[in-house]
Scaffold this active site. Structure first.
Site, PDB file in Angstrom:
ATOM      1  N   MET A  17      37.817  49.265  62.893  1.00  0.00           N
ATOM      2  CA  MET A  17      38.798  49.578  61.843  1.00  0.00           C
ATOM      3  C   MET A  17      38.079  49.696  60.508  1.00  0.00           C
ATOM      4  O   MET A  17      37.506  48.721  60.016  1.00  0.00           O
ATOM      5  CB  MET A  17      39.880  48.483  61.783  1.00  0.00           C
ATOM      6  CG  MET A  17      40.724  48.394  63.042  1.00  0.00           C
ATOM      7  SD  MET A  17      41.892  46.999  63.026  1.00  0.00           S
ATOM      8  CE  MET A  17      40.792  45.623  63.431  1.00  0.00           C
ATOM      9  N   GLN A  69      29.925  51.003  66.638  1.00  0.00           N
ATOM     10  CA  GLN A  69      30.486  52.339  66.810  1.00  0.00           C
ATOM     11  C   GLN A  69      29.820  53.306  65.845  1.00  0.00           C
ATOM     12  O   GLN A  69      29.743  53.057  64.640  1.00  0.00           O
ATOM     13  CB  GLN A  69      31.996  52.376  66.576  1.00  0.00           C
ATOM     14  CG  GLN A  69      32.543  53.772  66.922  1.00  0.00           C
ATOM     15  CD  GLN A  69      34.014  53.943  66.651  1.00  0.00           C
ATOM     16  OE1 GLN A  69      34.435  53.971  65.492  1.00  0.00           O
ATOM     17  NE2 GLN A  69      34.798  54.088  67.714  1.00  0.00           N
ATOM     18  N   CYS A  99      38.603  59.497  65.563  1.00  0.00           N
ATOM     19  CA  CYS A  99      39.054  59.407  64.172  1.00  0.00           C
ATOM     20  C   CYS A  99      39.539  60.775  63.684  1.00  0.00           C
ATOM     21  O   CYS A  99      38.816  61.769  63.794  1.00  0.00           O
ATOM     22  CB  CYS A  99      37.926  58.905  63.277  1.00  0.00           C
ATOM     23  SG  CYS A  99      38.420  58.753  61.546  1.00  0.00           S
ATOM     24  N   LYS A 138      34.941  56.407  72.722  1.00  0.00           N
ATOM     25  CA  LYS A 138      36.339  56.163  72.351  1.00  0.00           C
ATOM     26  C   LYS A 138      36.937  57.493  71.910  1.00  0.00           C
ATOM     27  O   LYS A 138      36.406  58.151  71.006  1.00  0.00           O
ATOM     28  CB  LYS A 138      36.442  55.129  71.227  1.00  0.00           C
ATOM     29  CG  LYS A 138      37.885  54.751  70.894  1.00  0.00           C
ATOM     30  CD  LYS A 138      37.942  53.631  69.852  1.00  0.00           C
ATOM     31  CE  LYS A 138      39.380  53.130  69.656  1.00  0.00           C
ATOM     32  NZ  LYS A 138      40.273  54.153  69.073  1.00  0.00           N
ATOM     33  N   GLY A 211      46.234  51.729  71.617  1.00  0.00           N
ATOM     34  CA  GLY A 211      47.331  52.397  70.929  1.00  0.00           C
ATOM     35  C   GLY A 211      48.665  51.706  71.084  1.00  0.00           C
ATOM     36  O   GLY A 211      49.200  51.637  72.185  1.00  0.00           O
ATOM     37  N   GLY A 232      44.307  47.092  68.062  1.00  0.00           N
ATOM     38  CA  GLY A 232      43.904  47.567  66.750  1.00  0.00           C
ATOM     39  C   GLY A 232      44.414  46.694  65.626  1.00  0.00           C
ATOM     40  O   GLY A 232      44.131  45.498  65.558  1.00  0.00           O
ATOM     41  N   ARG A 233      45.248  47.279  64.771  1.00  0.00           N
ATOM     42  CA  ARG A 233      45.681  46.578  63.562  1.00  0.00           C
ATOM     43  C   ARG A 233      46.492  45.320  63.834  1.00  0.00           C
ATOM     44  O   ARG A 233      46.572  44.439  62.988  1.00  0.00           O
ATOM     45  CB  ARG A 233      46.447  47.559  62.670  1.00  0.00           C
ATOM     46  CG  ARG A 233      45.472  48.428  61.894  1.00  0.00           C
ATOM     47  CD  ARG A 233      46.035  49.729  61.419  1.00  0.00           C
ATOM     48  NE  ARG A 233      45.042  50.401  60.585  1.00  0.00           N
ATOM     49  CZ  ARG A 233      43.952  51.009  61.047  1.00  0.00           C
ATOM     50  NH1 ARG A 233      43.722  51.035  62.348  1.00  0.00           N
ATOM     51  NH2 ARG A 233      43.090  51.577  60.228  1.00  0.00           N
TER      52      ARG A 233
END
Length: 343
Positions: A17, A69, A99, A138, A211, A232-233
């Site tokens: 992130m 990454q 991205c 990814k 996701g 993720g977040r």
């Protein structure tokens, strides 16, 4: 050629992130879960080759297993940076093909590379030939008009022909024209079925899903269908989800105050090296998410309010008191309920 076999049957990982998953956050996240895989922010090949390499690559040994990454599309540059990752001690290196930012598109980085599976295959082959650690990809399930399952399968098959075996799939397409990166995380509908189908049709590949997964229950639902779950977040705004996910793997559920007790020496050590306290406390704001006093905790640590370690200690003391009072109220409610039901 590097081996790309998954090292555990099922795995939990924390997504790369930008501006969030720096080394200070990763050290904090590790305290919640001893085995989750932690990713760096995406680092471009140019930043490593021409910039401050040590600033981007250094990390604390406690972070293992940790993944670097990379963002890029030049096979030789990616090979060079993969070797840097191995030399620094990273456990894996990952190529970003997901991205959707305009900035990275202009440099041929990220999701736009899904339109060029052969180029991605060349990049992965060069990276694998440069290192002995696993190389992974990814990516999205599609982009723009290349949004069918068949397009994704062609992409995966082309890259897998290099020997790559581990794919982390964000189960949304990316619309590279018209949506912001934030909108691309929310607006395109989730298509988990495409990821499940990919795993079913390519059982020899390691397929990790990403996701919209934000609760321990959702993690548990996904694991039977895939080889792993990337959070993720949700893992940033509520890091305790990592502890709850660890219970699925048989780890004990840690106490939030014990986690802070473990993190305090790290804060002190980093401040001795000139790191601003605020650059670390910003990662702590979600520690008490959904708990009594969560808002007070955020206010005490955000906006530069915590200027010293003493301020952090005071915030912890306040949360101790709020938690204690909340527990007392709960005991009184249960006692009152018991008295009513026995009357």
């Amino acid at each position: 050629m590097a081996s790309t076999e998954l090292q555990t049957p099922k795995r939990i990982s924390v997504a790369p992130m930008m501006d969030w998953s720096d080394r200070h956050y990763r050290h904090f996240a590790r305290l919640f879960n001893p085995t989750a895989w932690l990713y760096s922010e995406m680092v471009t090949t140019g930043a490593l080759i021409f910039g401050d390499r040590d600033r981007h690559l250094r990390f604390n040994d406690s972070e293992h297993p940790v993944v670097l990454q990379l963002g890029g599309s030049d096979p030789q540059a990616l090979a060079t940076c993969s070797k840097m990752a191995q030399d620094y001690g990273y456990d894996e290196v990952n190529l970003n093909v997901g991205c959707p930012s305009d900035r990275v598109q202009n440099n041929k980085i990220g999701a736009c590379l899904m339109a060029e599976p052969q180029l991605v295959a060349e990049c992965i082959a060069a990276m694998q030939n440069a290192v002995d650690i696993p190389v992974t990809v990814k990516h999205r399930i599609g982009i723009d008009d290349l949004d069918s399952y068949e397009n994704m399968l062609n992409f995966v098959d082309t890259v897998a022909a290099t020997g790559c075996r581990h794919f982390i799939v964000h189960a949304r397409i990316a619309l590279l024209q018209g949506l912001s990166p934030k909108e691309n995380r929310d607006i395109p509908p989730l298509r988990y079925e495409d990821v499940y189908r990919l795993k079913q049709e390519r059982p020899h590949l390691t397929i990790e899903i990403n996701g919209g997964i934000s609760t321990p229950e959702e993690i548990e639902q996904q694991l039977p269908m895939t080889d792993g779950v990337m959070i993720g977040r949700a893992a940033y705004h509520n890091p305790y989800i990592l502890a709850q996910a660890g219970v699925i793997d048989g780890h004990a559920l840690p106490d939030r105050f014990a986690i802070m007790q473990q993190y305090m020496p790290y804060l002190a050590e980093q401040m001795e090296h000139g790191i601003a306290l605020s650059s670390m406390t910003r990662h702590l704001l979600g520690l008490f998410q959904y708990q009594v006093g969560a808002r007070s905790w955020r206010q005490m640590l955000s906006g530069g309010n915590a200027k010293t370690l003493a301020d952090v200690h005071q915030a912890i003391d306040v949360m101790h008191e709020l938690t204690h009072k909340a527990n007392e109220r709960q005991i009184e409610r249960l006692k009152s309920f018991g008295e009513k039901t026995s009357a």
